[in-house]
Design a protein around this motif. Structure first.
Motif, PDB file in Angstrom:
ATOM      1  N   ALA A 133       0.830  -1.206   0.000  1.00  0.00           N
ATOM      2  CA  ALA A 133       0.000   0.000   0.000  1.00  0.00           C
ATOM      3  C   ALA A 133       0.865   1.257   0.000  1.00  0.00           C
ATOM      4  O   ALA A 133       0.516   2.254  -0.640  1.00  0.00           O
ATOM      5  N   ALA A 134       1.996   1.213   0.691  1.00  0.00           N
ATOM      6  CA  ALA A 134       2.906   2.364   0.709  1.00  0.00           C
ATOM      7  C   ALA A 134       3.467   2.616  -0.689  1.00  0.00           C
ATOM      8  O   ALA A 134       3.540   3.768  -1.140  1.00  0.00           O
ATOM      9  N   GLN A 160       0.534   4.009  -2.841  1.00  0.00           N
ATOM     10  CA  GLN A 160       0.224   5.411  -2.544  1.00  0.00           C
ATOM     11  C   GLN A 160       1.301   6.324  -3.113  1.00  0.00           C
ATOM     12  O   GLN A 160       0.996   7.379  -3.681  1.00  0.00           O
ATOM     13  N   THR A 161       2.559   5.938  -2.982  1.00  0.00           N
ATOM     14  CA  THR A 161       3.655   6.733  -3.525  1.00  0.00           C
ATOM     15  C   THR A 161       3.553   6.792  -5.042  1.00  0.00           C
ATOM     16  O   THR A 161       3.752   7.845  -5.649  1.00  0.00           O
ATOM     17  N   ALA A 211       0.832   6.592  -6.792  1.00  0.00           N
ATOM     18  CA  ALA A 211      -0.339   7.396  -7.166  1.00  0.00           C
ATOM     19  C   ALA A 211      -0.131   8.891  -6.935  1.00  0.00           C
ATOM     20  O   ALA A 211      -0.581   9.719  -7.728  1.00  0.00           O
ATOM     21  N   THR A 212       0.579   9.237  -5.851  1.00  0.00           N
ATOM     22  CA  THR A 212       0.685  10.655  -5.473  1.00  0.00           C
ATOM     23  C   THR A 212       2.008  11.310  -5.871  1.00  0.00           C
ATOM     24  O   THR A 212       2.084  12.525  -5.970  1.00  0.00           O
ATOM     25  N   ALA A 261       5.002   7.868   0.790  1.00  0.00           N
ATOM     26  CA  ALA A 261       3.917   7.539   1.721  1.00  0.00           C
ATOM     27  C   ALA A 261       4.433   7.341   3.143  1.00  0.00           C
ATOM     28  O   ALA A 261       3.649   7.385   4.087  1.00  0.00           O
ATOM     29  N   GLN A 318       8.234   8.203  -8.017  1.00  0.00           N
ATOM     30  CA  GLN A 318       6.900   7.806  -8.460  1.00  0.00           C
ATOM     31  C   GLN A 318       6.990   6.763  -9.573  1.00  0.00           C
ATOM     32  O   GLN A 318       6.336   5.724  -9.517  1.00  0.00           O
TER      33      GLN A 318
END
Length: 161
Positions: free
Chosen positions: A8-9, A12-13, A15-16, A20, A79
């Motif tokens: 998940a980390a 999230q990284t 995606a953003t 994260a 990313q």
């Protein structure tokens, strides 16, 4: 026990574009995932051992992990690196091409200055005198121009498999 999901980390990284987790911890997660992904690719396709270039998989992988370990702040290409680690088969079928792409992503010298460095994460400080903080010198830049070593850099233990 871990309070977070490493997958998940990374997602999230990816995606953003922002780490994260604190960079020292995320760097460990990226290193472990990188080792796993490269190993799986190499098992399927041993196309990166090149006697004419005198490069073998293990040496190349270690050089890539060393490049990752040299970052005191998150690389600007974090990313894209996370995107590749989450879904490498979407773009690359060859071990050689994947390793080349990852190596290029880690050859950058620009870092994300909003991500705490190893020494900032340990001390809780927002930056050191003379360094560019989260907002940069002008208060608008999120990039630090150089990936320069810091005095209290945490060593990276990435030999675990």
């Amino acid at each position: 026990m871990l309070d977070f999901d490493p997958e998940a980390a990374l997602a999230q990284t990816s995606a953003t574009g922002q780490p994260a987790l604190p960079w020292p911890l995320l760097k460990q997660i990226v290193a472990l995932r990188l080792r796993k992904v490269l190993g799986e690719y190499y098992e399927r396709s041993k196309d990166c051992d090149n006697p004419t270039r005198q490069t073998e998989f293990g040496e190349w992988r270690d050089r890539i992990l060393e490049l990752l370990g040299s970052f005191q702040r998150a690389p600007f290409t974090l990313q894209r690196l996370c995107e590749l680690l989450l879904n490498p088969q979407q773009v690359y079928r060859s071990t050689r091409k994947l390793m080349s792409a990852v190596e290029k992503l880690l050859m950058v010298t620009t870092t994300i200055s909003g991500a705490p460095s190893a020494s900032e994460d340990q001390s809780g400080a927002g930056g050191q005198p003379g360094s560019r903080g989260a907002g940069g010198e002008s208060g608008t830049s999120m990039l630090s121009q150089r990936n320069e070593p810091e005095g209290n850099a945490m060593p990276m233990d990435i030999d675990a498999e």
